[in-house]
Design an enzyme around this catalytic site. Structure first.
Site, PDB file in Angstrom:
ATOM      1  N   ASN A  85      17.293 -57.872  57.132  1.00 18.76           N
ATOM      2  CA  ASN A  85      16.192 -57.848  58.083  1.00 18.76           C
ATOM      3  C   ASN A  85      14.863 -57.614  57.374  1.00 18.76           C
ATOM      4  O   ASN A  85      14.812 -57.392  56.167  1.00 18.76           O
ATOM      5  CB  ASN A  85      16.458 -56.788  59.161  1.00 18.76           C
ATOM      6  CG  ASN A  85      15.911 -57.209  60.518  1.00 18.76           C
ATOM      7  OD1 ASN A  85      14.863 -57.822  60.608  1.00 18.76           O
ATOM      8  ND2 ASN A  85      16.633 -56.853  61.570  1.00 18.76           N
ATOM      9  N   HIS A 115      12.855 -43.587  36.724  1.00 16.30           N
ATOM     10  CA  HIS A 115      12.055 -43.177  35.579  1.00 16.30           C
ATOM     11  C   HIS A 115      12.500 -41.793  35.105  1.00 16.30           C
ATOM     12  O   HIS A 115      13.032 -41.008  35.894  1.00 16.30           O
ATOM     13  CB  HIS A 115      10.567 -43.117  35.951  1.00 16.30           C
ATOM     14  CG  HIS A 115      10.050 -44.349  36.598  1.00 16.30           C
ATOM     15  ND1 HIS A 115       9.761 -45.497  35.893  1.00 16.30           N
ATOM     16  CD2 HIS A 115       9.784 -44.638  37.896  1.00 16.30           C
ATOM     17  CE1 HIS A 115       9.325 -46.429  36.722  1.00 16.30           C
ATOM     18  NE2 HIS A 115       9.335 -45.930  37.945  1.00 16.30           N
ATOM     19  N   THR A 174      22.512 -40.756  47.939  1.00 13.09           N
ATOM     20  CA  THR A 174      22.378 -40.157  46.613  1.00 13.09           C
ATOM     21  C   THR A 174      23.710 -40.080  45.876  1.00 13.09           C
ATOM     22  O   THR A 174      23.747 -39.759  44.694  1.00 13.09           O
ATOM     23  CB  THR A 174      21.799 -38.741  46.715  1.00 13.09           C
ATOM     24  OG1 THR A 174      22.703 -37.926  47.476  1.00 13.09           O
ATOM     25  CG2 THR A 174      20.441 -38.748  47.397  1.00 13.09           C
ATOM     26  N   LYS A 175      24.821 -40.340  46.580  1.00 11.12           N
ATOM     27  CA  LYS A 175      26.154 -40.387  45.989  1.00 11.12           C
ATOM     28  C   LYS A 175      26.884 -41.595  46.562  1.00 11.12           C
ATOM     29  O   LYS A 175      26.663 -41.973  47.713  1.00 11.12           O
ATOM     30  CB  LYS A 175      26.939 -39.110  46.292  1.00 11.12           C
ATOM     31  CG  LYS A 175      26.371 -37.869  45.649  1.00 11.12           C
ATOM     32  CD  LYS A 175      27.239 -36.648  45.930  1.00 11.12           C
ATOM     33  CE  LYS A 175      26.673 -35.409  45.236  1.00 11.12           C
ATOM     34  NZ  LYS A 175      27.498 -34.202  45.508  1.00 11.12           N
TER      35      LYS A 175
END
Length: 199
Positions: A85, A115, A174-175
């Protein structure tokens, strides 16, 4: 033999994003995104031809609603019947792979680049004092088949999402999330198992 900056990028090593080869492809991707946005949405042949030049690969029946934002485009690989979308951002400095029959909600961001946390590792100065890109490194993102990613979700580098899984809107992944489950939240967590798709 010395690696190119592109080879370093795809290997997950620190690389120079200002490298000529990378910048040339970056500019081409921006040109193609602009053409895709400006194209008549009913002209599937034109849209598909732009996607063929922009993406690394795609299956049949891929639908991407503009605007769609990428770094390079060529590191994005989509299966059959994939729908993406509007207002999605794919930072494809490494591979972003999406399996068959999967959908990506609006405003979703998939990051295959990051980074260094330490400023001393992240920042560089060019010899002549001109602008210099931050040092970066990458990790691929893999999304399985029959997956739905709800809108406004963010998927971080190196994550994988298993087949038949749904990620609720607004999630921060995040996992990695396994197959056959419903997961959502910030950070994204498994809420319950769901049955696999019927073949």
């Amino acid at each position: 033999m010395k690696k190119t900056e592109k080879e370093k990028m795809l290997a997950g090593e620190l690389y120079d994003a200002g490298d000529k080869e990378l910048i040339t492809r970056w500019h081409l991707a921006k040109k193609l995104m602009k053409e895709y946005y400006a194209a008549d949405t009913s002209n599937r042949a034109l849209l598909d031809s732009i996607l063929d030049e922009l993406l690394g690969s795609r299956g049949e029946n891929v639908w991407i609603t503009a605007p769609f934002y990428v770094d390079y485009g060529e590191n994005i690989h989509l299966g059959n019947n994939v729908e993406i979308n509007m207002n999605c951002v794919f930072l494809d400095c490494n591979k972003i792979t999406i399996g068959d029959n999967s959908g990506i909600g609006p405003n979703t961001q998939i990051y295959a680049v990051t980074h260094p946390v330490m400023p001393s590792e992240r920042l560089t100065m060019s010899e002549d004092g001109s602008f210099s890109f931050w040092k970066s490194y990458t990790a691929p993102v893999t999304i399985g088949s029959n997956v739905w990613i709800g809108g406004n979700s963010t998927i971080l580098p190196g994550m994988s999402i298993g087949d038949n899984t749904t990620i609720g809107a607004g999630s921060l992944v995040t996992k990695s999330i396994p197959a056959n489950c419903l997961a959502y939240g910030n950070p994204c967590k498994i809420v319950r198992e769901i049955p696999p798709a019927v073949p």
